[in-house]
Design a protein around this motif. Structure first.
Motif, PDB file in Angstrom:
ATOM      1  N   ILE A  17      -2.488  60.831  75.727  1.00 56.77           N
ATOM      2  CA  ILE A  17      -1.176  61.433  76.491  1.00 56.77           C
ATOM      3  C   ILE A  17       0.046  60.715  76.408  1.00 56.77           C
ATOM      4  O   ILE A  17       0.845  60.809  77.194  1.00 56.77           O
ATOM      5  N   ALA A  18      -0.362  59.354  75.855  1.00 54.87           N
ATOM      6  CA  ALA A  18       0.985  58.254  75.918  1.00 54.87           C
ATOM      7  C   ALA A  18       2.328  58.697  75.531  1.00 54.87           C
ATOM      8  O   ALA A  18       3.511  58.375  76.003  1.00 54.87           O
ATOM      9  N   HIS A  19       2.262  59.920  74.599  1.00 60.31           N
ATOM     10  CA  HIS A  19       3.592  60.353  73.931  1.00 60.31           C
ATOM     11  C   HIS A  19       4.204  61.267  75.361  1.00 60.31           C
ATOM     12  O   HIS A  19       5.521  61.789  74.929  1.00 60.31           O
ATOM     13  N   ILE A  20       3.464  61.782  76.277  1.00 59.22           N
ATOM     14  CA  ILE A  20       4.064  62.552  77.165  1.00 59.22           C
ATOM     15  C   ILE A  20       4.805  62.008  78.362  1.00 59.22           C
ATOM     16  O   ILE A  20       4.314  61.190  79.063  1.00 59.22           O
ATOM     17  N   PRO A  21       6.190  62.500  78.486  1.00 59.35           N
ATOM     18  CA  PRO A  21       6.893  61.837  79.606  1.00 59.35           C
ATOM     19  C   PRO A  21       6.332  62.124  80.974  1.00 59.35           C
ATOM     20  O   PRO A  21       5.560  63.244  81.060  1.00 59.35           O
ATOM     21  N   ARG A  22       6.172  61.021  81.579  1.00 59.42           N
ATOM     22  CA  ARG A  22       5.600  61.423  83.307  1.00 59.42           C
ATOM     23  C   ARG A  22       6.541  60.741  84.465  1.00 59.42           C
ATOM     24  O   ARG A  22       7.519  59.994  83.994  1.00 59.42           O
ATOM     25  N   GLY A  23       6.101  61.122  85.679  1.00 57.75           N
ATOM     26  CA  GLY A  23       6.824  60.594  86.729  1.00 57.75           C
ATOM     27  C   GLY A  23       8.089  61.680  87.057  1.00 57.75           C
ATOM     28  O   GLY A  23       8.270  62.727  86.574  1.00 57.75           O
ATOM     29  N   GLU A  24       8.673  61.317  88.339  1.00 61.11           N
ATOM     30  CA  GLU A  24       9.772  62.088  88.963  1.00 61.11           C
ATOM     31  C   GLU A  24      10.844  62.269  87.976  1.00 61.11           C
ATOM     32  O   GLU A  24      11.601  63.214  88.095  1.00 61.11           O
ATOM     33  N   THR A  25      11.163  61.278  87.056  1.00 63.99           N
ATOM     34  CA  THR A  25      12.449  61.232  86.391  1.00 63.99           C
ATOM     35  C   THR A  25      12.063  61.749  85.068  1.00 63.99           C
ATOM     36  O   THR A  25      13.111  61.839  84.211  1.00 63.99           O
ATOM     37  N   ALA A  26      10.912  62.396  84.914  1.00 68.90           N
ATOM     38  CA  ALA A  26      10.678  62.926  83.527  1.00 68.90           C
ATOM     39  C   ALA A  26      11.578  64.057  83.300  1.00 68.90           C
ATOM     40  O   ALA A  26      11.790  65.000  84.171  1.00 68.90           O
ATOM     41  N   SER A  27      12.192  64.198  82.188  1.00 66.21           N
ATOM     42  CA  SER A  27      12.969  65.504  81.780  1.00 66.21           C
ATOM     43  C   SER A  27      12.303  65.892  80.578  1.00 66.21           C
ATOM     44  O   SER A  27      11.558  65.158  79.759  1.00 66.21           O
ATOM     45  N   PRO A  28      12.660  67.379  80.272  1.00 65.37           N
ATOM     46  CA  PRO A  28      12.129  67.970  79.034  1.00 65.37           C
ATOM     47  C   PRO A  28      12.552  67.095  77.954  1.00 65.37           C
ATOM     48  O   PRO A  28      13.478  66.507  77.787  1.00 65.37           O
ATOM     49  N   SER A  29      11.453  67.017  76.847  1.00 67.15           N
ATOM     50  CA  SER A  29      11.681  66.040  75.774  1.00 67.15           C
ATOM     51  C   SER A  29      11.144  66.691  74.413  1.00 67.15           C
ATOM     52  O   SER A  29      10.061  67.353  74.630  1.00 67.15           O
ATOM     53  N   VAL A  30      11.091  66.118  73.486  1.00 64.35           N
ATOM     54  CA  VAL A  30      10.756  66.492  72.123  1.00 64.35           C
ATOM     55  C   VAL A  30       9.837  65.383  71.705  1.00 64.35           C
ATOM     56  O   VAL A  30      10.285  63.975  71.771  1.00 64.35           O
ATOM     57  N   PHE A  31       8.771  65.486  71.291  1.00 62.80           N
ATOM     58  CA  PHE A  31       8.000  64.389  70.541  1.00 62.80           C
ATOM     59  C   PHE A  31       7.439  64.812  69.352  1.00 62.80           C
ATOM     60  O   PHE A  31       7.432  65.957  68.942  1.00 62.80           O
ATOM     61  N   ALA A  32       6.818  63.774  68.400  1.00 68.14           N
ATOM     62  CA  ALA A  32       6.445  64.149  66.996  1.00 68.14           C
ATOM     63  C   ALA A  32       5.361  65.164  67.176  1.00 68.14           C
ATOM     64  O   ALA A  32       4.508  65.267  67.971  1.00 68.14           O
ATOM     65  N   ARG A  33       5.525  66.127  66.125  1.00 67.96           N
ATOM     66  CA  ARG A  33       4.797  67.481  65.836  1.00 67.96           C
ATOM     67  C   ARG A  33       3.215  67.061  66.018  1.00 67.96           C
ATOM     68  O   ARG A  33       2.432  67.420  66.473  1.00 67.96           O
ATOM     69  N   GLY A  34       2.952  65.769  65.158  1.00 67.64           N
ATOM     70  CA  GLY A  34       1.612  65.541  65.036  1.00 67.64           C
ATOM     71  C   GLY A  34       0.975  64.858  66.125  1.00 67.64           C
ATOM     72  O   GLY A  34      -0.253  64.367  66.283  1.00 67.64           O
ATOM     73  N   ALA A  35       1.821  64.590  67.344  1.00 69.08           N
ATOM     74  CA  ALA A  35       1.095  63.692  68.519  1.00 69.08           C
ATOM     75  C   ALA A  35      -0.030  64.859  69.013  1.00 69.08           C
ATOM     76  O   ALA A  35      -0.969  64.121  69.587  1.00 69.08           O
ATOM     77  N   ASP A  36      -0.051  65.998  69.035  1.00 69.13           N
ATOM     78  CA  ASP A  36      -0.873  66.924  69.807  1.00 69.13           C
ATOM     79  C   ASP A  36      -1.823  67.386  68.614  1.00 69.13           C
ATOM     80  O   ASP A  36      -2.877  67.893  69.107  1.00 69.13           O
ATOM     81  N   GLU A  37      -1.575  67.092  67.352  1.00 71.69           N
ATOM     82  CA  GLU A  37      -2.567  67.709  66.632  1.00 71.69           C
ATOM     83  C   GLU A  37      -3.885  67.543  66.654  1.00 71.69           C
ATOM     84  O   GLU A  37      -4.709  68.364  66.137  1.00 71.69           O
ATOM     85  N   PRO A  38      -4.401  66.419  66.885  1.00 70.79           N
ATOM     86  CA  PRO A  38      -6.009  66.172  66.965  1.00 70.79           C
ATOM     87  C   PRO A  38      -6.450  67.136  67.908  1.00 70.79           C
ATOM     88  O   PRO A  38      -7.783  66.949  68.121  1.00 70.79           O
TER      89      PRO A  38
END
Length: 130
Positions: free
Chosen positions: A65-86
């Motif tokens: 889950i390292a690629h997922i923004p967290r915390g109160e200041t996290a906003s919608p974001s885009v991450f690499a398509r392959g990040a969740d593929e496994p």
């Protein structure tokens, strides 16, 4: 879509719950496309493939889950398509949706993390059917 849980969930209970929910409320996802246009769903109970796997012993939930923004200041974001593929079922041949009568409408992957615990539940769903 992938949901990550800090706990190592009971895989057997997840599979039982999935079967009950699909049988009771979402049997359309157990069917397949009809081969004859116009596109329809055949309620043939062909099933939903579920892949239950274990992450590599060196991969932790924190790594996953390292690629997922967290915390109160996290906003919608885009991450690499392959990040969740496994953690999702293989996308071919479901993506792109060609309306094939041989392809499932819903596929699921449940991954457990032996190092530190945790579970990922990945879902691949034909959007047109949903």
């Amino acid at each position: 879509m992938v949901w990550f849980y800090q706990e190592t969930l009971n895989t057997s209970a997840l599979l039982t719950s999935l079967q009950v929910v699909l049988d009771s409320h979402y049997s359309v996802f157990c069917g397949r496309y009809d081969a004859t246009p116009p596109r329809r769903i055949r309620l043939n109970n062909a099933g939903v493939p579920v892949d239950v796997c274990v992450a590599a012993t060196t991969t932790t939930l924190t790594d996953a889950i390292a690629h997922i923004p967290r915390g109160e200041t996290a906003s919608p974001s885009v991450f690499a398509r392959g990040a969740d593929e496994p953690y999702v079922p293989p996308k071919a041949p479901m993506d792109p949706d060609a309306g094939s009568p041989d392809v499932p409408l819903l596929a699921i992957r449940i991954t457990t993390f032996p190092s530190g615990g945790g579970t990922a539940i990945g879902v691949l769903l034909q959007h047109g059917v949903a």
